[in-house]
Design an enzyme around this catalytic site. Sequence first.
Site, PDB file in Angstrom:
ATOM      1  N   HIS A   1       1.597   5.416  -1.694  1.00  0.00           N
ATOM      2  CA  HIS A   1       1.214   6.720  -2.506  1.00  0.00           C
ATOM      3  C   HIS A   1       2.469   7.104  -3.031  1.00  0.00           C
ATOM      4  O   HIS A   1       3.350   7.486  -2.265  1.00  0.00           O
ATOM      5  CB  HIS A   1       0.550   7.574  -1.647  1.00  0.00           C
ATOM      6  CG  HIS A   1      -0.663   6.959  -0.983  1.00  0.00           C
ATOM      7  ND1 HIS A   1      -1.935   7.161  -1.767  1.00  0.00           N
ATOM      8  CD2 HIS A   1      -1.095   6.350   0.059  1.00  0.00           C
ATOM      9  CE1 HIS A   1      -3.039   6.635  -0.842  1.00  0.00           C
ATOM     10  NE2 HIS A   1      -2.258   6.138   0.104  1.00  0.00           N
TER      11      HIS A   1
ATOM     12  N   HIS B   1      -4.549  -0.535   5.784  1.00  0.00           N
ATOM     13  CA  HIS B   1      -4.240   0.414   6.962  1.00  0.00           C
ATOM     14  C   HIS B   1      -5.247   0.090   8.172  1.00  0.00           C
ATOM     15  O   HIS B   1      -5.834   1.223   8.557  1.00  0.00           O
ATOM     16  CB  HIS B   1      -4.047   1.823   6.701  1.00  0.00           C
ATOM     17  CG  HIS B   1      -4.979   2.289   5.821  1.00  0.00           C
ATOM     18  ND1 HIS B   1      -6.308   2.382   6.086  1.00  0.00           N
ATOM     19  CD2 HIS B   1      -4.806   3.148   4.592  1.00  0.00           C
ATOM     20  CE1 HIS B   1      -6.952   3.299   5.035  1.00  0.00           C
ATOM     21  NE2 HIS B   1      -5.937   3.498   4.107  1.00  0.00           N
TER      22      HIS B   1
ATOM     23  N   ASP C   1       1.399   2.701   3.623  1.00  0.00           N
ATOM     24  CA  ASP C   1       0.465   3.953   3.474  1.00  0.00           C
ATOM     25  C   ASP C   1       1.256   5.102   3.444  1.00  0.00           C
ATOM     26  O   ASP C   1       0.791   6.153   3.730  1.00  0.00           O
ATOM     27  CB  ASP C   1      -0.493   3.817   4.235  1.00  0.00           C
ATOM     28  CG  ASP C   1      -1.734   4.657   3.859  1.00  0.00           C
ATOM     29  OD1 ASP C   1      -1.849   5.273   2.620  1.00  0.00           O
ATOM     30  OD2 ASP C   1      -2.639   5.376   4.868  1.00  0.00           O
TER      31      ASP C   1
ATOM     32  N   LYS D   1      -9.201   0.071  -5.567  1.00  0.00           N
ATOM     33  CA  LYS D   1      -9.403   0.591  -4.489  1.00  0.00           C
ATOM     34  C   LYS D   1     -10.654   1.296  -4.376  1.00  0.00           C
ATOM     35  O   LYS D   1     -11.314   1.803  -4.973  1.00  0.00           O
ATOM     36  CB  LYS D   1      -8.200   1.532  -4.288  1.00  0.00           C
ATOM     37  CG  LYS D   1      -8.094   2.249  -3.281  1.00  0.00           C
ATOM     38  CD  LYS D   1      -7.681   1.442  -1.979  1.00  0.00           C
ATOM     39  CE  LYS D   1      -7.800   2.290  -0.640  1.00  0.00           C
ATOM     40  NZ  LYS D   1      -6.591   3.273  -0.504  1.00  0.00           N
TER      41      LYS D   1
ATOM     42  N   HIS E   1     -10.432   1.261   1.827  1.00  0.00           N
ATOM     43  CA  HIS E   1     -10.109   2.447   2.696  1.00  0.00           C
ATOM     44  C   HIS E   1     -11.653   2.138   3.622  1.00  0.00           C
ATOM     45  O   HIS E   1     -12.655   2.604   3.367  1.00  0.00           O
ATOM     46  CB  HIS E   1     -10.319   3.704   2.313  1.00  0.00           C
ATOM     47  CG  HIS E   1      -9.993   4.614   3.241  1.00  0.00           C
ATOM     48  ND1 HIS E   1      -8.843   5.380   3.422  1.00  0.00           N
ATOM     49  CD2 HIS E   1     -10.888   5.043   4.356  1.00  0.00           C
ATOM     50  CE1 HIS E   1      -8.773   6.026   4.374  1.00  0.00           C
ATOM     51  NE2 HIS E   1     -10.029   6.148   4.980  1.00  0.00           N
TER      52      HIS E   1
ATOM     53  N   HIS F   1       0.756  -1.169   0.059  1.00  0.00           N
ATOM     54  CA  HIS F   1      -0.069   0.021   0.055  1.00  0.00           C
ATOM     55  C   HIS F   1       0.950   1.307  -0.094  1.00  0.00           C
ATOM     56  O   HIS F   1       1.283   1.638   1.038  1.00  0.00           O
ATOM     57  CB  HIS F   1      -0.748   0.138   1.205  1.00  0.00           C
ATOM     58  CG  HIS F   1      -2.021   1.212   1.373  1.00  0.00           C
ATOM     59  ND1 HIS F   1      -3.211   0.924   1.336  1.00  0.00           N
ATOM     60  CD2 HIS F   1      -1.808   2.497   1.041  1.00  0.00           C
ATOM     61  CE1 HIS F   1      -3.876   2.245   1.532  1.00  0.00           C
ATOM     62  NE2 HIS F   1      -2.860   3.075   1.021  1.00  0.00           N
TER      63      HIS F   1
HETATM   64  O1  DOR Z   1      -3.327   9.395   5.656  1.00  0.00           O
HETATM   65  C1  DOR Z   1      -3.853   9.192   4.368  1.00  0.00           C
HETATM   66  N1  DOR Z   1      -3.236   9.928   3.392  1.00  0.00           N
HETATM   67  N2  DOR Z   1      -4.889   8.449   4.250  1.00  0.00           N
HETATM   68  C2  DOR Z   1      -5.354   7.950   3.164  1.00  0.00           C
HETATM   69  O2  DOR Z   1      -6.350   7.302   3.127  1.00  0.00           O
HETATM   70  C3  DOR Z   1      -4.876   9.011   2.128  1.00  0.00           C
HETATM   71  C4  DOR Z   1      -3.586   9.162   1.973  1.00  0.00           C
HETATM   72  C5  DOR Z   1      -3.119  10.153   0.796  1.00  0.00           C
HETATM   73  O3  DOR Z   1      -3.404  10.018  -0.208  1.00  0.00           O
HETATM   74  O4  DOR Z   1      -2.696  11.326   1.244  1.00  0.00           O
HETATM   75 ZN    ZN Z   2      -3.213   5.155   1.568  1.00  0.00          ZN
END
Ligand code: DOR
Ligand code: ZN
Length: 348
Positions: free
Chosen positions: A15, A174, A247, A99, A136, A13
């Site tokens: 980003h 998460h 995450d 997702k 989520h 997971h």
């Molecule tokens: O803390 C987070 N940041 N939780 C999420 O679900 C998305 C993520 C983000 O993309 O910044």
């Molecule tokens: Zn995430």
Amino acid sequence: MDRIALTCPDDWHLHLRDGDVLGDLVPFTAERFARAIIMPNLNPPVTTVHQARAYRERILAAVPPGRAFEPLMTLYLTDITTPETIREAVESGIIYGVKLYPAGATTNSEAGVTDLARCHEALAAMEELGLPLQIHGEVTHGNVDIFDRETRFIEGRLVPLMGRYPRLRLVFEHITTAQAAEFVHEAPASVAATITAHHLLFNRNHLLAGGLRPHYYCLPVLKREIDRESLLEAATSGSPKFFLGTDSAPHARGDKESACGCAGCFTAPAAIELYAEAFDSVGRIDMLEGFASHFGADFYGLPRNTDSIGLERVDWNMPKHYRFGQRDIVPLRAGDRIRWRLTERERA
Ligand code: DOR
Ligand code: ZN
């Protein structure tokens, strides 16, 4: 055990954002992990195979020369995702899940799902074709307390979803509560969960007591100490239902240190090291390899990696900030001592 070797881990997971920050972000993950599930919450979101393919190419172009790193792409579920898109995703060979962001739950979730009933055909196709749904898991009603949003999701959304699609493969992403850990533990083998390093190391006091620390703010928000202890117990239990998903969610410093700060902890610069610290804190460093390197691959039906990494128990200081395109970014634990260090990544 002051030095350990692990099968190279994967991050289930992550980003990475897009554009000029990719070159600053991808190297952190490619240094530690062989593969990562890439979240699709860009602006606009990654809703088509065509977009995912192009995004994958941009990520690959940011991998440092000589590193082997494979981005595992995902699509962003919307109210209008079609079963044809699901079929195309499976046939593409580059997409490993879809997702679910409940609309309004978090960063770039505005295009997310307003009502799961609207996704019936897409979810039925995913169930039939074995494509996992990455969830989520928070309800989003304004009248539900933010600390209760995950537990309310379990009874209100997840249980009905599992009843309607019993063979659908689900990753509860998460997880942050004792209730979620227990639910996943008791669920059928088609249900798994990722756990972040920050939810294993911190509770809501780290975010809120003695001053507001925006770099500890993420969603789902950090919970109580009892929840952290339950997550750590689940992660170190050896159960294959729990595996690593950082995450890591980068936001520029000014977007975090703000009157309305963004959610997300940037952990990629010390991702595996922070997990090592968490496992070591309860004397279970020997359980790290299954969680970090085996169980996720097994759940996704992918081969385990054959190369390895080394970690040693040596202190180093996390830098106060890193470059983030034209801006800068503050990692979690900026300026603090990190107790484990990555030594090498070796090819098989
Ligand atoms: O803390 C987070 N940041 N939780 C999420 O679900 C998305 C993520 C983000 O993309 O910044
Ligand atoms: Zn995430």
